[in-house]
Scaffold this active site. Structure first.
Site, PDB file in Angstrom:
ATOM      1  N   HIS A  64      -0.960   9.657   3.721  1.00  0.00           N
ATOM      2  CA  HIS A  64      -2.235   9.013   3.393  1.00  0.00           C
ATOM      3  C   HIS A  64      -3.013   8.769   4.679  1.00  0.00           C
ATOM      4  O   HIS A  64      -2.512   9.032   5.793  1.00  0.00           O
ATOM      5  CB  HIS A  64      -2.020   7.720   2.614  1.00  0.00           C
ATOM      6  CG  HIS A  64      -1.318   6.635   3.363  1.00  0.00           C
ATOM      7  ND1 HIS A  64       0.000   6.732   3.792  1.00  0.00           N
ATOM      8  CD2 HIS A  64      -1.737   5.396   3.772  1.00  0.00           C
ATOM      9  CE1 HIS A  64       0.346   5.622   4.415  1.00  0.00           C
ATOM     10  NE2 HIS A  64      -0.687   4.800   4.421  1.00  0.00           N
ATOM     11  N   HIS A  66      -4.191   6.038   6.291  1.00  0.00           N
ATOM     12  CA  HIS A  66      -4.107   4.895   7.195  1.00  0.00           C
ATOM     13  C   HIS A  66      -3.661   5.422   8.553  1.00  0.00           C
ATOM     14  O   HIS A  66      -2.758   6.262   8.646  1.00  0.00           O
ATOM     15  CB  HIS A  66      -3.146   3.838   6.661  1.00  0.00           C
ATOM     16  CG  HIS A  66      -3.775   2.948   5.618  1.00  0.00           C
ATOM     17  ND1 HIS A  66      -3.063   2.399   4.573  1.00  0.00           N
ATOM     18  CD2 HIS A  66      -5.068   2.515   5.466  1.00  0.00           C
ATOM     19  CE1 HIS A  66      -3.885   1.663   3.831  1.00  0.00           C
ATOM     20  NE2 HIS A  66      -5.092   1.729   4.356  1.00  0.00           N
ATOM     21  N   ASP A  68      -1.871   4.639  11.076  1.00  0.00           N
ATOM     22  CA  ASP A  68      -0.499   4.656  11.604  1.00  0.00           C
ATOM     23  C   ASP A  68       0.309   5.817  11.042  1.00  0.00           C
ATOM     24  O   ASP A  68       1.459   6.010  11.444  1.00  0.00           O
ATOM     25  CB  ASP A  68       0.213   3.326  11.336  1.00  0.00           C
ATOM     26  CG  ASP A  68       0.193   2.907   9.876  1.00  0.00           C
ATOM     27  OD1 ASP A  68      -0.837   3.098   9.213  1.00  0.00           O
ATOM     28  OD2 ASP A  68       1.214   2.360   9.401  1.00  0.00           O
ATOM     29  N   HIS A  69      -0.312   6.612  10.151  1.00  0.00           N
ATOM     30  CA  HIS A  69       0.382   7.773   9.596  1.00  0.00           C
ATOM     31  C   HIS A  69      -0.235   9.104  10.025  1.00  0.00           C
ATOM     32  O   HIS A  69       0.321  10.156   9.708  1.00  0.00           O
ATOM     33  CB  HIS A  69       0.423   7.681   8.072  1.00  0.00           C
ATOM     34  CG  HIS A  69       1.272   6.546   7.589  1.00  0.00           C
ATOM     35  ND1 HIS A  69       2.580   6.693   7.186  1.00  0.00           N
ATOM     36  CD2 HIS A  69       0.997   5.213   7.495  1.00  0.00           C
ATOM     37  CE1 HIS A  69       3.073   5.516   6.836  1.00  0.00           C
ATOM     38  NE2 HIS A  69       2.124   4.595   7.026  1.00  0.00           N
ATOM     39  N   HIS A 144      -0.543   2.605  -3.362  1.00  0.00           N
ATOM     40  CA  HIS A 144      -0.914   1.938  -2.120  1.00  0.00           C
ATOM     41  C   HIS A 144      -2.413   1.655  -2.164  1.00  0.00           C
ATOM     42  O   HIS A 144      -3.086   1.928  -3.167  1.00  0.00           O
ATOM     43  CB  HIS A 144      -0.515   2.815  -0.931  1.00  0.00           C
ATOM     44  CG  HIS A 144      -0.570   2.120   0.388  1.00  0.00           C
ATOM     45  ND1 HIS A 144      -0.065   0.853   0.594  1.00  0.00           N
ATOM     46  CD2 HIS A 144      -1.070   2.510   1.594  1.00  0.00           C
ATOM     47  CE1 HIS A 144      -0.256   0.504   1.839  1.00  0.00           C
ATOM     48  NE2 HIS A 144      -0.867   1.482   2.470  1.00  0.00           N
ATOM     49  N   HIS A 273       9.213   1.438   8.488  1.00  0.00           N
ATOM     50  CA  HIS A 273       7.859   0.893   8.396  1.00  0.00           C
ATOM     51  C   HIS A 273       7.889  -0.627   8.564  1.00  0.00           C
ATOM     52  O   HIS A 273       7.226  -1.372   7.854  1.00  0.00           O
ATOM     53  CB  HIS A 273       7.203   1.293   7.071  1.00  0.00           C
ATOM     54  CG  HIS A 273       5.704   1.223   7.103  1.00  0.00           C
ATOM     55  ND1 HIS A 273       5.003   0.144   6.612  1.00  0.00           N
ATOM     56  CD2 HIS A 273       4.765   2.095   7.559  1.00  0.00           C
ATOM     57  CE1 HIS A 273       3.705   0.349   6.753  1.00  0.00           C
ATOM     58  NE2 HIS A 273       3.530   1.538   7.330  1.00  0.00           N
TER      59      HIS A 273
END
Length: 307
Positions: A64, A66, A68-69, A144, A273
């Protein structure tokens, strides 16, 4: 003889790198196919630090959008370019990811040395998104704050080993041997079985699977997608002390990850995570183990073999 099926954790933290932990990323090696799952900031540094063969990565999967990914993705693409990569790189991810990468390439006046292909993922249903000789990859929906998918990597059956005694007793034609090794009965023109695969070949060993659930609220509806996986990675952002916060932010607690693993009948659970609020992760592990004893903390630089 089984082929390698390994998961190396590159980043195990959530939104912010801290406590020596980086953001989400994993490298999967299945039968010498290298798949990168998520690409948080610093991923290419981790690949170099752990001396991993990142030039062999042909497929990248982004769960996805966000940061941090995927914030490490542009840097990795740039390094591939500077290192004169020429082979195709395929990136699977949400709608909009192609635009994010393309606009950066355009405004930096970068024309890549290699072809780049984007494949959009579907956040609403399970889909087969990649099939190679030894593996299949499916995406499946996670709940999410943004459209988000998990990934299921399945080993494909290899050639069956034939029973030597049967081969000595019967002089089989080459065509029959090939079909039996492929797991098919050898028949005559009318469909009558001449040599049956169950009689002439050893049983196929259990095929291995790895399920990756990046960011998700506690959601029993994902259980059918990951049922029976040999290894499940499930986010465990919070402990029981922050269960309300987990619900608010569409994340899970370690105990909730354990409940999902138990209900899905997986063999092992890998947690990750982690929120920056947890320096000591032992309570996270204890809470997961209370629900599912075969729970483990993901540790960066550690390679987990799926046997």
């Amino acid at each position: 003889m089984s082929l390698d099926f390994q998961v190396t954790v590159l980043g195990s933290n959530s939104a912010i790198p801290s406590h020596g932990r980086n953001q989400s990323s994993q490298l999967v090696n299945i039968a010498n196919n290298y798949l990168l799952i998520d690409c948080g900031e610093g991923t290419q540094i981790q690949l170099r630090k752990f001396k991993l063969k990142f030039s062999k990565i042909d497929f990248i999967f982004i769960s996805h959008l966000h940061g941090d990914h995927y914030f490490g993705l542009m840097g990795l693409i740039s390094s591939f370019h500077l290192n004169k990569r020429s082979k195709l790189l395929t990136i699977f991810g949400p709608n909009g990811l192609d635009e994010i990468i393309t606009v950066q390439l355009r405004h930096s006046n970068t024309r890549l040395n290699f072809p780049l292909r984007f494949v959009p993922t579907n956040p609403d249903q399970k889909e087969l998104i990649l099939e190679e000789k030894h593996l299949k990859v499916f995406s499946f929906p996670l709940k999410h704050r943004l459209p988000c998918t998990g990934f299921l990597i399945q080993e494909k059956p290899g050639l069956r080993n034939l029973i030597k005694g049967k081969l000595i007793e019967n002089k089989l034609p080459i065509e029959a041997i090939h079909q039996l090794r492929e797991g098919r009965d050898f028949t005559d023109e009318d469909g009558n079985i001449i040599y049956g695969v169950e009689e002439y070949a050893h049983p196929q060993r259990k095929l291995r699977t790895y399920a990756y659930c990046s960011d998700t609220i506690y959601d029993p509806e994902l259980i059918p997608y990951i049922s029976g996986a040999d290894l499940l990675y499930h986010e465990a952002t919070f402990g029981n002390d922050e269960e309300h916060r987990a619900t608010e932010t569409y994340h899970s607690t370690a105990a909730q990850a354990g409940k999902i693993a138990s209900a899905a009948g997986v063999r092992k659970l890998l947690l990750g995570h982690y929120s920056t609020r947890y320096l000591d992760l032992s309570p996270i592990l204890d809470e997961a183990k209370a629900e599912f004893p075969h729970s483990y903390l993901s540790e960066e630089g550690v390679t987990y073999s799926i046997d």
